[in-house]
Design a protein around this motif. Structure first.
Motif, PDB file in Angstrom:
ATOM      1  N   GLU A 586     -73.390  45.727 -28.082  1.00  0.00           N
ATOM      2  CA  GLU A 586     -72.666  45.886 -26.807  1.00  0.00           C
ATOM      3  C   GLU A 586     -71.234  46.288 -27.128  1.00  0.00           C
ATOM      4  O   GLU A 586     -70.590  45.669 -27.985  1.00  0.00           O
ATOM      5  CB  GLU A 586     -72.682  44.559 -26.040  1.00  0.00           C
ATOM      6  N   HIS A 587     -70.781  47.346 -26.445  1.00  0.00           N
ATOM      7  CA  HIS A 587     -69.452  47.872 -26.726  1.00  0.00           C
ATOM      8  C   HIS A 587     -68.394  46.919 -26.183  1.00  0.00           C
ATOM      9  O   HIS A 587     -68.406  46.530 -25.022  1.00  0.00           O
ATOM     10  CB  HIS A 587     -69.289  49.265 -26.084  1.00  0.00           C
ATOM     11  N   ARG A 588     -67.476  46.526 -27.058  1.00  0.00           N
ATOM     12  CA  ARG A 588     -66.390  45.646 -26.639  1.00  0.00           C
ATOM     13  C   ARG A 588     -65.177  46.455 -26.176  1.00  0.00           C
ATOM     14  O   ARG A 588     -64.504  46.084 -25.216  1.00  0.00           O
ATOM     15  CB  ARG A 588     -65.987  44.718 -27.784  1.00  0.00           C
ATOM     16  N   GLY A 589     -64.893  47.501 -26.926  1.00  0.00           N
ATOM     17  CA  GLY A 589     -63.729  48.313 -26.593  1.00  0.00           C
ATOM     18  C   GLY A 589     -62.766  48.380 -27.767  1.00  0.00           C
ATOM     19  O   GLY A 589     -63.105  48.015 -28.898  1.00  0.00           O
ATOM     20  N   PHE A 590     -61.603  48.863 -27.494  1.00  0.00           N
ATOM     21  CA  PHE A 590     -60.598  49.012 -28.542  1.00  0.00           C
ATOM     22  C   PHE A 590     -59.792  47.730 -28.656  1.00  0.00           C
ATOM     23  O   PHE A 590     -59.328  47.171 -27.663  1.00  0.00           O
ATOM     24  CB  PHE A 590     -59.679  50.199 -28.230  1.00  0.00           C
ATOM     25  N   VAL A 591     -59.613  47.302 -29.911  1.00  0.00           N
ATOM     26  CA  VAL A 591     -58.906  46.050 -30.188  1.00  0.00           C
ATOM     27  C   VAL A 591     -57.818  46.347 -31.211  1.00  0.00           C
ATOM     28  O   VAL A 591     -58.051  47.072 -32.202  1.00  0.00           O
ATOM     29  CB  VAL A 591     -59.866  44.980 -30.726  1.00  0.00           C
ATOM     30  N   ASP A 592     -56.641  45.753 -30.982  1.00  0.00           N
ATOM     31  CA  ASP A 592     -55.533  45.930 -31.914  1.00  0.00           C
ATOM     32  C   ASP A 592     -55.740  44.968 -33.088  1.00  0.00           C
ATOM     33  O   ASP A 592     -55.673  43.746 -32.925  1.00  0.00           O
ATOM     34  CB  ASP A 592     -54.211  45.644 -31.193  1.00  0.00           C
ATOM     35  N   ILE A 593     -56.001  45.546 -34.235  1.00  0.00           N
ATOM     36  CA  ILE A 593     -56.272  44.768 -35.451  1.00  0.00           C
ATOM     37  C   ILE A 593     -55.033  44.776 -36.327  1.00  0.00           C
ATOM     38  O   ILE A 593     -54.478  45.837 -36.623  1.00  0.00           O
ATOM     39  CB  ILE A 593     -57.465  45.333 -36.237  1.00  0.00           C
ATOM     40  N   LYS A 594     -54.584  43.590 -36.705  1.00  0.00           N
ATOM     41  CA  LYS A 594     -53.390  43.464 -37.523  1.00  0.00           C
ATOM     42  C   LYS A 594     -53.581  44.177 -38.858  1.00  0.00           C
ATOM     43  O   LYS A 594     -54.543  43.946 -39.572  1.00  0.00           O
ATOM     44  CB  LYS A 594     -53.084  41.989 -37.763  1.00  0.00           C
ATOM     45  N   GLY A 595     -52.630  45.054 -39.180  1.00  0.00           N
ATOM     46  CA  GLY A 595     -52.694  45.793 -40.429  1.00  0.00           C
ATOM     47  C   GLY A 595     -53.608  46.988 -40.386  1.00  0.00           C
ATOM     48  O   GLY A 595     -53.635  47.794 -41.319  1.00  0.00           O
ATOM     49  N   LYS A 596     -54.411  47.161 -39.296  1.00  0.00           N
ATOM     50  CA  LYS A 596     -55.355  48.279 -39.195  1.00  0.00           C
ATOM     51  C   LYS A 596     -55.079  49.151 -37.979  1.00  0.00           C
ATOM     52  O   LYS A 596     -55.551  50.278 -37.889  1.00  0.00           O
ATOM     53  CB  LYS A 596     -56.781  47.735 -39.111  1.00  0.00           C
ATOM     54  N   GLY A 597     -54.342  48.602 -37.023  1.00  0.00           N
ATOM     55  CA  GLY A 597     -54.114  49.334 -35.783  1.00  0.00           C
ATOM     56  C   GLY A 597     -55.226  49.088 -34.787  1.00  0.00           C
ATOM     57  O   GLY A 597     -55.932  48.073 -34.820  1.00  0.00           O
ATOM     58  N   VAL A 598     -55.391  50.030 -33.853  1.00  0.00           N
ATOM     59  CA  VAL A 598     -56.402  49.892 -32.805  1.00  0.00           C
ATOM     60  C   VAL A 598     -57.729  50.418 -33.342  1.00  0.00           C
ATOM     61  O   VAL A 598     -57.822  51.562 -33.796  1.00  0.00           O
ATOM     62  CB  VAL A 598     -55.994  50.651 -31.526  1.00  0.00           C
ATOM     63  N   LEU A 599     -58.776  49.533 -33.270  1.00  0.00           N
ATOM     64  CA  LEU A 599     -60.112  49.906 -33.740  1.00  0.00           C
ATOM     65  C   LEU A 599     -61.113  49.737 -32.622  1.00  0.00           C
ATOM     66  O   LEU A 599     -60.998  48.831 -31.785  1.00  0.00           O
ATOM     67  CB  LEU A 599     -60.520  49.036 -34.927  1.00  0.00           C
ATOM     68  N   ASP A 600     -62.109  50.613 -32.625  1.00  0.00           N
ATOM     69  CA  ASP A 600     -63.204  50.536 -31.668  1.00  0.00           C
ATOM     70  C   ASP A 600     -64.227  49.538 -32.215  1.00  0.00           C
ATOM     71  O   ASP A 600     -64.765  49.714 -33.300  1.00  0.00           O
ATOM     72  CB  ASP A 600     -63.837  51.911 -31.490  1.00  0.00           C
TER      73      ASP A 600
END
Length: 637
Positions: A586-600
């Protein structure tokens, strides 16, 4: 909960794959056992029957040379006994031959006396014949064994000693009568002596293999020589007493004279030392014998001369006596040889018996010593086998503990080479989980309750991951890290293995109550990512198998940015699951990951067809005894 992991993906980008296939120490230790799946108890010293069989073998080994020595000694002793019997038989034969020789000698002397008496017309110049007859009879009486004779005269061949004496008496009575005939008398005496000498020759032939054989032949030849000299002397007495020899008597004189001398020379060939003794005889005697012998050989008619006949008789009688002295020397040599041989045979027999007795005495002592030594060795071997078995059990325990800390293949390589280089894996799936609200639970719980709680949850997780091709990397506090695809590569199965395991752990946590707070249920937060990593052993005192790289960091961020009772996965993981198939996301969406930026990112929701689960792991009884072992020991103390 955030965890810091070094990023080594840029430091070792070109590391090559290495084959991680290896054999554990248990497998190595079981190789010998598997090759002997069903050992024969009769030959295996680990069993009682096997020890008896080994003891029997060890007893047989020293018994074989002992038995060989006993047999060799027995055969040697048997040969010595046979040799002793042969020597004793030779002694008996020599005794009989000597006694028979004495009888032959007396018969020869009697024949000469009778011939002198007849040829001199009853002259008593040579003494009383009755005394001579008595000496001959006495020699016959001393014969221990009277042998059967072989003769041309059937009467002599079947004659016993008593009949022989009767026959002698019959001829002796005829001497003074007109019935007396020198020819018949000589024929009778000659046949009797020939029969005795033939028997003596037969007796001597039976001892051809003995060392006394030459002496016996010389003894026999001397008897024959004296016999022929006696026959020729009878004709010589006839020449001097009658004045002339008839042609037939002359031929017999020449014949027996030459035979006697030839046989005498043969005697010297068998016993050369007798030659010097013979030539030491009275030279005057030999000259007189030669003079008279030439006179007889010329056979010129002359007057009857009993005095000359007596001189010839005395001369030849003395010559025969000298020859009999040689015969006595031979008899003495034979006796000495027989005595020495018997003494030597007795010594050898005693030595053989002593050796055999010593071997028979030592043999059981050696067997007992070997048995005790083997029993001691078997006792120590059994003790050593027991210690080896205990050591093997302890090794299994230590290996089991080591394989729980390190992957079996890595641990095996570490034991063999003392070092394991870091290795690059192109595709690995990493799983992280965390307990939601663990900080609050720990704050209101005692340290013992926290330890018991973590022990129970890890017991559940450890039991469930056993069903999958995954490796538990480590636990830090309430964080649980699992990876698949290393250290043994499994193709692309690592994606499905981790995904299925994550769903199973999440489902299992729903049934897990907090031990000291039964009303509160466990909630975990999970994160998964797939990608390349570098793995290797870190540390020497307490070595750990650690994973490094951006994949580990990303998987940790997936967990820390996730939600309770959900499995948070990256886009790479979602694509890998789509390639494998059988999983729903199930698609959650884009999340801001520390040290990685925004990830799908995505949620892993379920597996098509469900997962096969162990119902025993969901029962409350599985969590009853969750207190760590070391705490139980502390309580007992």
């Amino acid at each position: 909960m955030e965890m810091a992991y070094a990023d080594y993906s840029k430091i070792l980008p070109a590391m090559k794959d290495r084959d991680q296939d290896s054999v554990s120490s248990d497998e190595v230790s079981n190789v010998g056992v598997s090759s002997q799946c069903c050992p024969d108890k009769a030959a295996n010293p680990a069993y009682k029957n096997g020890r008896r069989f080994q003891l029997l073998q060890m007893l047989i080994l020293p018994f074989i040379p002992i038995l060989a020595l006993i047999l060799q000694t027995s055969f040697t002793l048997r040969d010595i006994l046979y040799y002793h019997q042969e020597v004793s038989a030779i002694e008996m034969q020599v005794t009989i031959a000597t006694e028979l020789g004495k009888v032959v000698t007396h018969i020869q002397i009697e024949r000469s006396e009778v011939a002198f008496y007849i040829h001199t017309n009853g002259s008593m110049l040579r003494g009383n014949l009755s005394e001579r007859f008595a000496k001959t009879d006495h020699a016959l009486d001393e014969m221990i064994d009277w042998p059967p004779f072989i003769s041309k005269d059937p009467e002599i061949e079947s004659m016993s000693k008593e009949k022989l004496k009767e026959r002698l008496e019959s001829y002796r009575r005829k001497i003074d009568s007109e019935e007396s005939s020198m020819k018949d008398m000589l024929k009778w005496y000659n046949s009797l002596n020939a029969a005795m000498l033939n028997h003596l020759t037969a007796q001597i032939k039976e001892t051809d293999n003995s060392g006394v054989w030459r002496l016996l032949i010389a003894f026999k030849n001397l008897l024959r020589s004296i016999e022929n000299f006696g026959i020729s002397m009878a004709y010589g007495i006839n020449y001097f007493g009658a004045g002339v020899l008839p042609n037939s008597s002359y031929i017999q004189f020449v014949k027996h004279s030459f035979i006697a001398q030839d046989v005498l020379n043969t005697t010297f060939n068998y016993v050369p030392q007798l030659r010097k003794t013979y030539y030491d005889l009275n030279v005057t005697m030999m000259k007189e014998i030669e003079v008279m012998r030439k006179a007889i050989l010329n056979n010129k008619p002359r007057d009857k001369d009993p005095k000359r006949a007596k001189d010839y008789f005395d001369l030849m009688a003395n010559y025969a006596s000298e020859l009999r002295k040689l015969q006595a020397l031979i008899r003495e040599d034979i006796k000495n040889y027989i005595n020495e041989t018997l003494q030597d045979a007795s010594s050898k027999e005693a030595l053989g018996i002593a050796i055999l007795a010593l071997v028979l005495l030592i043999a059981p002592i050696i067997i007992i010593l070997v048995r005790n030594a083997v029993a001691t060795i078997q006792m120590y071997a059994a003790h050593l086998a027991e210690k080896a078995h205990e050591l093997k059990k302890e090794k299994r325990k230590s290996d089991t503990l080591l394989y729980q800390m390190l992957p079996p293949s890595v641990a095996q390589r570490l034991k063999q080479t003392q070092q394991v280089p870091a290795e690059y894996y192109e595709a690995v799936t990493v799983y992280f989980s965390d307990i939601v609200g663990f900080t609050e639970i720990a704050a209101i719980s005692t340290p013992l309750e926290v330890v018991t709680f973590l022990n129970s949850i890890y017991k559940l997780f450890d039991a469930r991951i056993e069903c999958y091709d995954v490796y538990k990397v480590e636990t830090i506090g309430d964080s649980y890290m699992v990876a698949s695809g290393l250290p043994v590569k499994n193709g692309n199965r690592h994606v499905s293995e981790i995904a299925t395991m994550a769903l199973d752990l999440l489902a299992g946590s729903l049934h897990f109550p907090v031990p000291h707070r039964p009303a509160q249920r466990l909630q975990i937060r999970s994160g998964v990512h797939t990608g390349p990593v570098v793995a290797g052993i870190v540390g020497s005192k307490m070595p750990r198998y650690c994973l490094f790289g951006d994949t580990v960091n990303t998987a940790s961020r997936m967990e820390s940015t996730g939600e309770a009772l959900k499995i948070h996965i990256s886009l790479e993981m979602k694509k890998a699951l789509d390639e494998v198939g059988g999983f729903r996301t199930e698609h959650r969406g884009f999340v801001d990951i520390k040290g990685k930026g925004v990830l799908d990112t995505y949620w892993l929701t379920c597996k098509e067809g469900g997962i096969v689960r162990n119902e025993q792991l969901d029962t409350p009884t599985f969590f009853r005894d969750v207190e760590p072992t070391f705490i139980k020991k502390l309580r007992l103390c």
